[in-house]
Design a protein around this motif. Structure first.
Motif, PDB file in Angstrom:
ATOM      1  N   ARG A   2     -16.716  -2.117   3.414  1.00 46.88           N
ATOM      2  CA  ARG A   2     -16.886  -0.830   2.738  1.00 46.88           C
ATOM      3  C   ARG A   2     -16.352   0.310   3.597  1.00 46.88           C
ATOM      4  N   GLY A  53     -18.961   0.861  -2.083  1.00 47.94           N
ATOM      5  CA  GLY A  53     -20.385   0.736  -1.819  1.00 47.94           C
ATOM      6  C   GLY A  53     -21.231   1.691  -2.628  1.00 47.94           C
ATOM      7  N   LYS A  54     -20.619   2.411  -3.559  1.00 50.31           N
ATOM      8  CA  LYS A  54     -21.330   3.354  -4.410  1.00 50.31           C
ATOM      9  C   LYS A  54     -21.229   2.891  -5.859  1.00 50.31           C
ATOM     10  N   ASP A  55     -22.222   3.271  -6.643  1.00 49.74           N
ATOM     11  CA  ASP A  55     -22.220   2.989  -8.066  1.00 49.74           C
ATOM     12  C   ASP A  55     -22.800   4.193  -8.787  1.00 49.74           C
ATOM     13  N   LYS A  65     -37.699   6.532  -8.616  1.00 46.72           N
ATOM     14  CA  LYS A  65     -36.954   6.384  -7.368  1.00 46.72           C
ATOM     15  C   LYS A  65     -36.603   7.752  -6.769  1.00 46.72           C
ATOM     16  N   SER A 134     -26.102   4.205  -3.831  1.00 43.04           N
ATOM     17  CA  SER A 134     -25.595   2.978  -3.224  1.00 43.04           C
ATOM     18  C   SER A 134     -25.661   1.843  -4.242  1.00 43.04           C
ATOM     19  N   VAL A 135     -24.831   0.842  -4.048  1.00 42.21           N
ATOM     20  CA  VAL A 135     -24.802  -0.306  -4.945  1.00 42.21           C
ATOM     21  C   VAL A 135     -26.165  -0.992  -4.978  1.00 42.21           C
ATOM     22  N   GLU A 136     -26.808  -1.071  -3.833  1.00 44.01           N
ATOM     23  CA  GLU A 136     -28.115  -1.722  -3.760  1.00 44.01           C
ATOM     24  C   GLU A 136     -29.175  -0.964  -4.562  1.00 44.01           C
ATOM     25  N   LEU A 137     -29.194   0.360  -4.437  1.00 45.71           N
ATOM     26  CA  LEU A 137     -30.145   1.163  -5.192  1.00 45.71           C
ATOM     27  C   LEU A 137     -29.861   1.068  -6.684  1.00 45.71           C
ATOM     28  N   GLU A 139     -28.530  -1.438  -8.299  1.00 49.18           N
ATOM     29  CA  GLU A 139     -28.970  -2.752  -8.755  1.00 49.18           C
ATOM     30  C   GLU A 139     -30.489  -2.804  -8.903  1.00 49.18           C
ATOM     31  N   THR A 140     -31.202  -2.256  -7.934  1.00 45.45           N
ATOM     32  CA  THR A 140     -32.667  -2.226  -7.984  1.00 45.45           C
ATOM     33  C   THR A 140     -33.155  -1.388  -9.156  1.00 45.45           C
ATOM     34  N   ARG A 143     -32.514  -3.236 -12.440  1.00 39.75           N
ATOM     35  CA  ARG A 143     -33.444  -4.349 -12.594  1.00 39.75           C
ATOM     36  C   ARG A 143     -34.824  -3.829 -12.990  1.00 39.75           C
TER      37      ARG A 143
END
Length: 156
Positions: A2, A53-55, A65, A134-137, A139-140, A143
């Protein structure tokens, strides 16, 4: 990976496009009516500068959040601002990013950059009420939103 992608992107145009978006945000901020578009332009600047690394997620997906739908323009007003955005900047930006993405994807090395152009094309059409995370946030948040929707439908 990234970091390398973001550094290359920033050097070869990301800094320039981010500055243009920040200039647009400043212009939108001159009127009170343009403040939702200012926020959208700032989100575009964040994504334009460092897209790897961003979405992009809707603020409703970030509920719980740190953001709620009331902290951004949503609903009918958001729709009106998105239509205004689409008619003034969105369509031209989307077509530009799509063309650039296709050109990047003609080479194997350019495919990751082409995919980022396609991501930018998507948000450039309808950015009001969206946030860059972030991609991780992302995705969380997706979900969590899916689990809540599933629970509501199962009990209702």
């Amino acid at each position: 990976m990234r970091l390398a992608g973001n550094v290359i992107w920033f050097i070869f145009g990301g800094a320039y496009t981010a500055l243009l978006w920040l200039l647009g945000a400043a212009i939108f901020a001159l009127s009170i009516v343009g403040l939702p578009l200012t926020r959208a332009a700032i989100e575009m600047a964040k994504l334009s500068a460092f897209p790897f690394g961003k979405d992009v997620v809707h603020v409703r997906e970030l509920d719980g959040k740190g953001l709620t739908p009331t902290t951004a323009v949503t609903g009918t007003i958001g729709f009106v601002f998105n239509v205004l955005w689409l008619l003034t900047f969105g369509l031209a930006l989307c077509l530009s990013y799509l063309a650039l993405g296709i050109i990047y994807c003609l080479t194997i090395i350019g495919i990751p950059f082409g995919l980022q152009c396609f991501k930018l094309a998507g948000i450039s059409l309808w950015p009001v009420g969206r946030r860059v995370v972030s991609v991780e946030l992302a995705e969380t948040a997706r979900r969590h939103a899916a689990e809540e929707t599933f629970a509501r439908r199962r009990t209702g």
